[in-house]
Write a protein that holds these residues in place. Structure first.
Motif, mmCIF file in Angstrom:
data_model
loop_
_atom_site.group_PDB
_atom_site.id
_atom_site.type_symbol
_atom_site.label_atom_id
_atom_site.label_comp_id
_atom_site.label_asym_id
_atom_site.label_seq_id
_atom_site.Cartn_x
_atom_site.Cartn_y
_atom_site.Cartn_z
ATOM 1 N N ILE A 213 -4.602 4.996 5.206
ATOM 2 C CA ILE A 213 -5.430 3.988 4.541
ATOM 3 C C ILE A 213 -5.717 4.283 3.066
ATOM 4 O O ILE A 213 -5.599 3.391 2.233
ATOM 5 C CB ILE A 213 -6.738 3.757 5.339
ATOM 6 N N PRO A 214 -6.067 5.517 2.666
ATOM 7 C CA PRO A 214 -6.314 5.740 1.231
ATOM 8 C C PRO A 214 -5.108 5.489 0.331
ATOM 9 O O PRO A 214 -5.263 5.218 -0.862
ATOM 10 C CB PRO A 214 -6.737 7.210 1.158
ATOM 11 N N LEU A 215 -3.907 5.543 0.886
ATOM 12 C CA LEU A 215 -2.701 5.363 0.075
ATOM 13 C C LEU A 215 -2.284 3.899 -0.092
ATOM 14 O O LEU A 215 -1.474 3.586 -0.966
ATOM 15 C CB LEU A 215 -1.530 6.126 0.698
ATOM 16 N N ALA B 173 3.424 -2.445 -6.255
ATOM 17 C CA ALA B 173 2.802 -2.483 -4.919
ATOM 18 C C ALA B 173 3.875 -2.427 -3.834
ATOM 19 O O ALA B 173 3.715 -1.728 -2.822
ATOM 20 C CB ALA B 173 1.941 -3.740 -4.763
ATOM 21 N N PHE B 174 4.968 -3.141 -4.039
ATOM 22 C CA PHE B 174 6.064 -3.144 -3.073
ATOM 23 C C PHE B 174 6.708 -1.760 -2.965
ATOM 24 O O PHE B 174 6.999 -1.279 -1.864
ATOM 25 C CB PHE B 174 7.099 -4.198 -3.471
ATOM 26 N N ALA C 18 7.354 3.312 -0.072
ATOM 27 C CA ALA C 18 7.275 4.776 -0.030
ATOM 28 C C ALA C 18 6.438 5.234 1.162
ATOM 29 O O ALA C 18 6.763 6.239 1.811
ATOM 30 C CB ALA C 18 6.689 5.315 -1.331
ATOM 31 N N ILE C 19 5.371 4.504 1.476
ATOM 32 C CA ILE C 19 4.561 4.833 2.650
ATOM 33 C C ILE C 19 5.403 4.708 3.914
ATOM 34 O O ILE C 19 5.424 5.604 4.766
ATOM 35 C CB ILE C 19 3.310 3.930 2.725
ATOM 36 N N ALA C 20 6.120 3.605 4.033
ATOM 37 C CA ALA C 20 6.950 3.382 5.219
ATOM 38 C C ALA C 20 8.049 4.437 5.331
ATOM 39 O O ALA C 20 8.299 4.976 6.422
ATOM 40 C CB ALA C 20 7.562 1.987 5.174
ATOM 41 N N ILE C 21 8.698 4.763 4.243
ATOM 42 C CA ILE C 21 9.773 5.757 4.269
ATOM 43 C C ILE C 21 9.226 7.139 4.616
ATOM 44 O O ILE C 21 9.843 7.890 5.376
ATOM 45 C CB ILE C 21 10.540 5.762 2.933
ATOM 46 N N GLY C 22 8.059 7.484 4.096
ATOM 47 C CA GLY C 22 7.443 8.766 4.436
ATOM 48 C C GLY C 22 7.151 8.885 5.918
ATOM 49 O O GLY C 22 7.389 9.926 6.530
ATOM 50 N N LEU C 23 6.644 7.803 6.510
ATOM 51 C CA LEU C 23 6.375 7.809 7.945
ATOM 52 C C LEU C 23 7.669 7.933 8.748
ATOM 53 O O LEU C 23 7.736 8.667 9.738
ATOM 54 C CB LEU C 23 5.625 6.534 8.349
ATOM 55 N N ALA D 296 5.518 11.642 -0.649
ATOM 56 C CA ALA D 296 5.190 12.992 -0.183
ATOM 57 C C ALA D 296 3.892 12.995 0.632
ATOM 58 O O ALA D 296 3.808 13.641 1.681
ATOM 59 C CB ALA D 296 5.070 13.947 -1.371
ATOM 60 N N ALA D 297 2.893 12.265 0.157
ATOM 61 C CA ALA D 297 1.610 12.230 0.865
ATOM 62 C C ALA D 297 1.745 11.542 2.225
ATOM 63 O O ALA D 297 1.170 12.006 3.215
ATOM 64 C CB ALA D 297 0.560 11.528 0.010
ATOM 65 N N SER D 298 2.502 10.459 2.301
ATOM 66 C CA SER D 298 2.660 9.779 3.587
ATOM 67 C C SER D 298 3.473 10.631 4.559
ATOM 68 O O SER D 298 3.182 10.663 5.760
ATOM 69 C CB SER D 298 3.286 8.396 3.413
ATOM 70 N N PHE D 299 4.468 11.343 4.066
ATOM 71 C CA PHE D 299 5.233 12.268 4.909
ATOM 72 C C PHE D 299 4.313 13.363 5.456
ATOM 73 O O PHE D 299 4.336 13.686 6.646
ATOM 74 C CB PHE D 299 6.376 12.876 4.092
ATOM 75 N N PHE D 300 3.478 13.900 4.587
ATOM 76 C CA PHE D 300 2.531 14.951 4.976
ATOM 77 C C PHE D 300 1.525 14.435 6.007
ATOM 78 O O PHE D 300 1.228 15.111 6.999
ATOM 79 C CB PHE D 300 1.825 15.463 3.721
ATOM 80 N N ILE D 301 1.014 13.233 5.778
ATOM 81 C CA ILE D 301 0.064 12.622 6.712
ATOM 82 C C ILE D 301 0.713 12.432 8.082
ATOM 83 O O ILE D 301 0.110 12.717 9.116
ATOM 84 C CB ILE D 301 -0.467 11.286 6.151
ATOM 85 N N ALA D 302 1.934 11.960 8.095
ATOM 86 C CA ALA D 302 2.621 11.736 9.367
ATOM 87 C C ALA D 302 2.894 13.055 10.097
ATOM 88 O O ALA D 302 2.771 13.122 11.320
ATOM 89 C CB ALA D 302 3.915 10.968 9.140
#
Length: 150
Positions: A85-87, A115-116, A121-126, A56-62
């Motif tokens: 970066i913070p995520l 970690a993986f 999740a970061i990649a999917i959010g973006l 959710a956070a990475s989606f929001f950031i993007a």
């Protein structure tokens, strides 16, 4: 929580310096990272799974990065990379490697898997953010192209 917000702001802005972003965008890079971290912490505090909070956070950031890119006429990557970066689970990946070296393989595998999953999740959010952007902008672009052809 205020200390975490300030730290995430500084980390995002400082990475922007390392990433050589335009100086006029450093404040916005820090702001995006801080808001993304605030969402991540808020969701984690209410009991959401860390992977879901990260997604959710990475989606929001993007999404914010796309808005700021239009406002400041700057490429999206300037804001999204600094804001993410913070995520990034760097400490978790370090712990996984340390546990492998120490021979504690079961804990190492658990840490590496976490970690993986967080990285995924970061990649999917973006990616979801970009798909959302294309989905909502796609019909307008096709319509304009069709009008010009006539």
């Amino acid at each position: 929580m205020l200390v975490q917000l300030i730290t995430s702001y500084v980390a995002s802005a400082a990475f922007g310096i390392l990433f050589n972003v335009p100086p006029k965008t450093l404040v916005q890079c820090g702001f995006i990272g801080m808001l993304g971290w605030a969402l991540y912490i808020s969701l984690s505090d209410v009991g959401a799974v860390l992977v879901v909070s990260t997604l959710a956070a990475s989606f929001f950031i993007a999404l914010l990065s796309q808005v700021f890119a239009r406002l400041f006429k700057t490429p999206i990557i300037v804001f999204s990379v600094s804001g993410i970066i913070p995520l990034v689970p760097g400490g978790l990946a370090y712990d996984a490697m340390r546990l492998f070296v120490e021979g504690n393989y079961s804990l190492a595998m658990q840490s590496a898997a976490r970690a993986f999953l967080i990285s995924g999740a970061i990649a999917i959010g973006l990616i979801f953010s970009e798909v959302t952007n294309v989905f909502f902008k796609g019909p307008k672009l096709k319509r304009v192209s069709a009008e010009r052809a006539e």
